[in-house]
Design a protein around this motif. Structure first.
Motif, mmCIF file in Angstrom:
data_model
loop_
_atom_site.group_PDB
_atom_site.id
_atom_site.type_symbol
_atom_site.label_atom_id
_atom_site.label_comp_id
_atom_site.label_asym_id
_atom_site.label_seq_id
_atom_site.Cartn_x
_atom_site.Cartn_y
_atom_site.Cartn_z
ATOM 1 N N ALA A 1 56.756 81.041 -161.749
ATOM 2 C CA ALA A 1 57.276 79.951 -160.912
ATOM 3 C C ALA A 1 57.217 80.359 -159.436
ATOM 4 C CB ALA A 1 58.709 79.630 -161.324
ATOM 5 N N ARG A 2 57.529 81.614 -159.157
ATOM 6 C CA ARG A 2 57.523 82.061 -157.772
ATOM 7 C C ARG A 2 56.098 82.130 -157.216
ATOM 8 N NH1 ARG A 2 57.456 86.680 -155.343
ATOM 9 N NH2 ARG A 2 57.509 87.889 -157.262
ATOM 10 N N PHE A 3 55.157 82.576 -158.022
ATOM 11 C CA PHE A 3 53.767 82.628 -157.562
ATOM 12 C C PHE A 3 53.270 81.216 -157.205
ATOM 13 C CE2 PHE A 3 52.028 86.822 -159.604
ATOM 14 C CZ PHE A 3 52.901 87.539 -158.806
ATOM 15 N N ILE A 4 53.668 80.240 -158.024
ATOM 16 C CA ILE A 4 53.243 78.860 -157.765
ATOM 17 C C ILE A 4 53.856 78.377 -156.451
ATOM 18 C CG2 ILE A 4 53.501 76.476 -158.580
ATOM 19 C CD1 ILE A 4 53.297 77.668 -161.478
ATOM 20 N N ARG B 1 47.835 77.530 -158.744
ATOM 21 C CA ARG B 1 47.899 76.532 -159.807
ATOM 22 C C ARG B 1 48.552 77.186 -161.018
ATOM 23 N NH1 ARG B 1 42.238 74.987 -161.365
ATOM 24 N NH2 ARG B 1 41.980 77.200 -160.914
ATOM 25 N N GLU B 2 49.133 76.351 -161.881
ATOM 26 C CA GLU B 2 49.828 76.827 -163.081
ATOM 27 C C GLU B 2 48.955 77.800 -163.882
ATOM 28 O OE1 GLU B 2 52.950 75.590 -164.576
ATOM 29 O OE2 GLU B 2 52.614 77.089 -166.150
ATOM 30 N N TYR B 3 47.710 77.387 -164.107
ATOM 31 C CA TYR B 3 46.834 78.216 -164.935
ATOM 32 C C TYR B 3 46.600 79.581 -164.295
ATOM 33 C CZ TYR B 3 42.758 80.023 -167.308
ATOM 34 O OH TYR B 3 41.884 80.844 -167.978
ATOM 35 N N ASP B 4 46.344 79.576 -162.979
ATOM 36 C CA ASP B 4 46.099 80.836 -162.279
ATOM 37 C C ASP B 4 47.338 81.731 -162.332
ATOM 38 O OD1 ASP B 4 43.737 79.644 -161.781
ATOM 39 O OD2 ASP B 4 44.027 79.376 -159.625
ATOM 40 N N ALA B 5 48.494 81.106 -162.163
ATOM 41 C CA ALA B 5 49.741 81.874 -162.218
ATOM 42 C C ALA B 5 49.904 82.514 -163.594
ATOM 43 C CB ALA B 5 50.926 80.977 -161.900
ATOM 44 N N GLN B 6 49.474 81.799 -164.626
ATOM 45 C CA GLN B 6 49.554 82.359 -165.984
ATOM 46 C C GLN B 6 48.661 83.573 -166.123
ATOM 47 O OE1 GLN B 6 49.735 80.562 -169.539
ATOM 48 N NE2 GLN B 6 50.780 78.697 -168.951
#
Ligand code: ADP
Ligand code: MG
Ligand code: ZN
Length: 498
Positions: free
Chosen positions: A326-329, A335-340
């Motif tokens: 959540a913090r990276f986003i 983007r959600e996928y990249d953060a994952q």
């Protein structure tokens, strides 16, 4: 063992049913010693060498609770939003098995270490949009592991031997029981993925599935869509890979639907997944709790976790993967996928965080880490922790693009050298003359040369064939050895030809 006589329902029939799944996950806690004795938990020692009277279950031996196991179990529970009970108790679960010399497992029953948690998961079914959902966690309790039985030969052989290795006997486990909240094999896989990630982030467990440090039992039932009452469940034991978990659930669903459709009844039972045939096989009808004759373990004092201790354990926890995502986003605009991808492991997320902090373009940095760096590491079979490129260098590379000192194309060229040499991108840029030319005077000179050398194309452009500009830009880039800033070239060329 394979019995291909099991009838399976077709997909269109299965579609009429809702699948209900609850997982019981066993996590081996990362203590140095066993849960009730001081034998090492190390893997790979010669059979029956890491043993003592306690973990051999010899009469009269007295177990003593490993404090570290309570700490890791409590931290696991806190991370899963469970309440850690101030008072919990070990209980004897009586059953016979050759690799259980005590004749009982020391587990927890009516007073578990922790209860009432949840885990938020992101589900990504193939070819469908991703979605989020919350899975309830009923409880987390502590218990000891049994030994290992090694079967040699098949059931049909007269000279079939089973060997017992008790090195694993007494290894600390946390059993994490979910609510029956999952509705597909994809949701079960997403849940186990997230759970594993959390356990690894907090160093509660290595979760090495090949070594059996993370094993899931899948409770599966089916009911007609819209039905209120839950169907009878079968429990598929000891699934030690994501692939087997998914396959076992899907097989089980097709088997159960076929039985229900034929007017039959599902029996509550324990089944095994045969990895060779890809089928689940009945093992035994399900024991009821009263079959185990649970009673409070008389040799161990109750476990007390004071508020102070609990809060201390909470304070020691690192940032958890879902919070970090959540913090990276938020902070870095990912983007959600990249953060994952960038939070898949703690090492990975620490690496990216350092790179992003050293960068004027965290998003661009993410692209380089996920693309060029991960690709290069994969090519050499290396982990992120072994990266020859320090995170600050990745941050600097994206910064150089952002500042217009290099183009994306030059950056890729520089990256290859960074990876091979471990040198800073700014140093390579200067040393090898890979700087982007943004100086308008220098670019103008090149443009003038190109225009003079290509009068025909200039003529075409002026007569309205503006597509020819692409060719001219290409010539300028070529003459500048790829170093001219393409944005500046486009702009200046358009002005010149206007
Ligand atoms: P046991 O020790 O008998 O396996 P537990 O209550 O500890 O029983 O665990 C039961 C597991 O089965 C839980 O994960 C729960 O969510 C799940 N479960 C219970 N009922 C159903 C059902 N009808 N269908 C699928 N899963 C179920
Ligand atoms: Mg069970
Ligand atoms: Zn021991």
């Amino acid at each position: 063992m394979a019995s291909s006589t099991i009838e399976l329902a077709a997909p269109d029939v299965i579609a009429k049913y809702e699948v209900v799944i609850g997982l019981e996950v066993h996590v081996q806690l990362a203590t140095n010693t066993k849960i009730f004795c001081s034998c090492p938990t190390s893997f790979g020692a010669p059979p029956n060498t890491n043993v003592c009277p306690v973990c051999l279950g010899l009469p009269g031996a007295l177990p003593v609770m490993n404090r570290r196991a309570v700490e890791l179990g409590s931290q696991a529970a806190i991370s899963l939003h469970c309440n850690v009970n101030p008072f919990s108790r070990m209980a004897r679960k009586n059953y016979f098995y050759p690799d259980l010399p005590k004749g009982y497992q020391i587990s927890q029953f009516d007073q578990p270490l922790a209860e009432h948690g949840f885990l938020d998961i992101t589900v990504t079914p193939e070819g469908e949009p991703a979605y989020k959902k919350r899975v309830g966690i009923t409880r987390l309790h502590l218990e000891d592991d049994a030994g290992k039985s090694l079967h040699d030969g098949s059931f049909k052989d007269m000279d079939r031997y089973t060997y017992i290795d008790l090195n694993r006997s007494g290894t600390p486990l946390a059993e994490i029981v979910s609510e029956p909240d999952m509705r597909s094999s994809d949701e079960a896989v997403a849940y186990l993925t997230e759970l594993k990630q959390v356990m690894q982030y907090i160093n509660a467990s290595t979760c090495d599935m090949e070594k059996g440090h993370l094993r899931a039992d899948a409770n599966v039932s089916v009911r007609l869509k819209g039905a209120e009452k839950l169907g009878t469940r079968a429990e598929v034991k000891n699934l030690n890979s994501f692939r087997f978990l998914k396959a076992a659930i899907e097989f089980e669903v097709a088997r159960q639907v076929a039985i229900v459709e034929a007017g039959g009844k599902i029996h509550q039972e324990t089944r095994l997944y045969d990895t060779e045939s890809g089928e689940t096989v009945g093992m035994r009808s399900k024991e009821q709790a009263h079959d185990y004759r649970y009673f409070p373990e008389p040799d161990l004092v109750p476990v007390r976790v004071s508020e102070k201790w609990r809060e201390q354990l909470r304070a020691e926890l690192p940032e958890l993967p879902f919070d970090r995502r959540a913090r990276f986003i938020n902070d870095y605009g990912l983007r959600e996928y990249d953060a994952q991808v960038l939070t898949a492991t703690r090492d990975m997320s620490d690496y990216y965080e350092q790179a992003a902090k050293a960068s004027e373009d965290p998003k661009g940095t993410a692209n380089f880490v996920m693309g060029d760096l991960m690709g290069a590491l994969k090519g050499e079979g290396k982990e992120i922790s072994e990266s020859p490129v320090p995170p600050e260098h990745m941050g600097e590379l994206a910064t150089l693009i952002k500042r217009g000192e290099i183009s994306g194309k030059l950056a890729k060229e520089i990256f290859v050298k960074m990876f091979a040499e471990g040198t800073r991108p700014s140093v390579i840029m200067e040393r090898d003359g890979l700087k982007q030319i943004s100086d308008t005077g220098a670019i103008e000179k090149i443009i003038d040369e190109v225009l003079a050398a290509n009068p025909k194309q200039v003529e075409q452009y002026k007569s309205g064939k503006t597509a020819v500009a692409g060719f001219l830009v290409g010539q300028v880039m070529k003459l500048s050895k790829g170093q001219a800033n393409p944005g500046t070239v486009n702009e200046m060329l358009a002005k010149k030809l206007a």
